[in-house]
Design an enzyme around this catalytic site. Sequence first.
Site: not given
Ligand code: GCV
Length: 706
Positions: A308, A381, A409
């Site tokens: 990411e 995720d 989340e």
């Molecule tokens: C820390 C998901 C979340 C991101 C997070 C990522 C991760 O994509 O939406 O906010 O980033 O997981 O675990 O690295």
Amino acid sequence: MIMGRGLVNRLLALIAAPAALALPSFAQAEDGYQLWLRYEPLEGAALERLHGFGPQRLPSDLLWAQQSPTLDAASRELIRGFAGLESDNWAVPGGTRDKKASSRQILLSCPDNRGDGNVAFTVKSERRDIRIRGSSDLACLYGAYALLRELSQSHDPTKIDLNERPAMPLRMLDNWDDPDGYVLRGYSGRSIYDWWKLPEHLDQRLVDYARANASIGINGVVVNNVNASALFLTDRYVPKLARVADAWRPYGIRLYISARFSAPKDVGGLPSADPLDPAVQAWWKARADALYAAIPDFGGFLVKANSEGEPGPQDYRRTHADGANALARAIGNRGVVIWRAFVYSAEDQTDRAKQAYNEFVPLDGKFDANVILQVKNGPIDFQPREPFHPLFGSMPHTRLMFEGQITKEYLGQATHLAYLAPYWKEVLGADTGRGGTVAQVIAPAGMAGVANTGSDRNWSGSHFNQANWYAFGRLAWDPNLSAEQIAREWAAQTFSRAPQFLDKVVPMMIASRQAVADYMTPLGLTHQMATGHHYGPGPWICDLQRPEWNPCYYSKADKGGIGFDRTAGGSNALSQYAPSVAAQWTDPKAIDEDYLLWFHHVPWDFRMKSGKPLWSELIQRYDRGIATADEMAQTWASLQGYIDPERFTDTADYLRIQQEDARWWRDASIANWQSINGLPLPAGTRPPEHPLDYYKALAFPEAPGE
Ligand code: GCV
């Protein structure tokens, strides 16, 4: 049993006041800050049992052979616990130790010997005394918490006989907190770390945090976001981190930081962060040395790399193993490097669920001994339901750690009630088909949970979200505990130990996560949330720049059917699992239908096990989720007399929000699927309240952000 007159009198008094016994009155509202460590006074027979344990009154001595800050913490906890549980009968002047002879004692035998990491303990009632024996002072602290947990549930003090050791060495929380106080995916206020005021000022909340964590066996905390700021690797932050680590040490909490891979460039003044560059390696070694000089028990680094947009070794054409080993050698045998396996790339668009496995399995055996690979529970995720990650069991020469997300989340964040122990147990108990369950695979390493803690008075955004923090620690200590037992002990300590309360609240908690999966993503659908806030539905979204960020990528809904074909005819992600495991999921007619659309693309009229077509069953699952949300609200309303007004009302409000949002998810989703399949709603189905465009147009600038 011989009854003393005092007991008889008390029983008579209780008989005279049955209402008071059944439903306590609440002098004060509670804000939830005390978590599960409330030590509410025992009543009735339970109080009598504790009074009667021993010939006189209460244990007035805490006896141990030597002193340490950890044993002081244990004795403070015992004093606090007994003072609360037997509030009418137990006072320790100034909370100091009183070594006068007494009839009842709590004896602690605990060598100050933490070196080997052994924290096994026993707690036993021995005639009139309670003896806590541990292999270290930290073991005795854990024993003290275990004793108080038993007594708080009004278990018989004369029958206490505990013999425990943790199932895994690392039991961690990961805070995703930024240095400016922002918490990523935190739904409970701002960060509990005030780096601006540290090291001069340490907020008491940080000590309370350590105490709460120790009470459930957590022994490590990563203090900053995995999308890491390099600030944490500067000299300026060393004393700040050291102050926190000092405060946590008595509670057995080791401090870790997330390390930004590009830090040698960002704050080190080097032209590169290439892990094979000797200057870069020397920089990491110097940073590790500086940290260990200030924090002798520093835990190590957590790293999110090439994921990411975060920097990583692949920026220099190096592998994840090259990157992890460079940092691991800087740490040496003083700690660990925890390297995250959460990677997916924009280039490989066959199936995001396969990418981490493809990336990491070829690296098995190439990581240094002090590297641990941290693997999310499932291959996408933290969605409401995912099959276990195929990496578990597939890297026999690498230590793997489980990563779960305590902060919800994708499960309604602060407001929806979703108790996650059943979810984690589903994964931990899964047989990998390659030498054991997930829990067995991770046993040499551990578990990390993305924390849900913040500056809210109740710590976790909602009172019931505290249960997930609690459950995560308890499962890391012992994955064999049942979700029911954990819910029961949490609810008894947090709200009320009345059996009438627990008999209703525990089933409600157990049903809650399935309800969320049903009204958000039933039958194995996944990743259907709106972009950005990840709270509400967005199944129509199909135009984001990266294909795998779009919900339509995951549903693959079209006129002919719905679901992601991961069989040999599709992405063949199934082949990443052991044959015995894949076999359970290969046949769409035989699969556990909770995973159907995860692994199969099936026509809308696919015949389900119920005999109904998929389209009807799908709608019924959404409705089942709503029905459970409605039941939860009713159950809670019936429990008003057991809870103080503040926590009762907070929860009732949130359950109302959950009821509304369950309908929003259902209606928006059904309207969307109908726009794709063109099918009429099955007879008797309530139509969505609004047309699809209404749901598409909703925007929430005020939602807790990304
Ligand atoms: C820390 C998901 C979340 C991101 C997070 C990522 C991760 O994509 O939406 O906010 O980033 O997981 O675990 O690295």
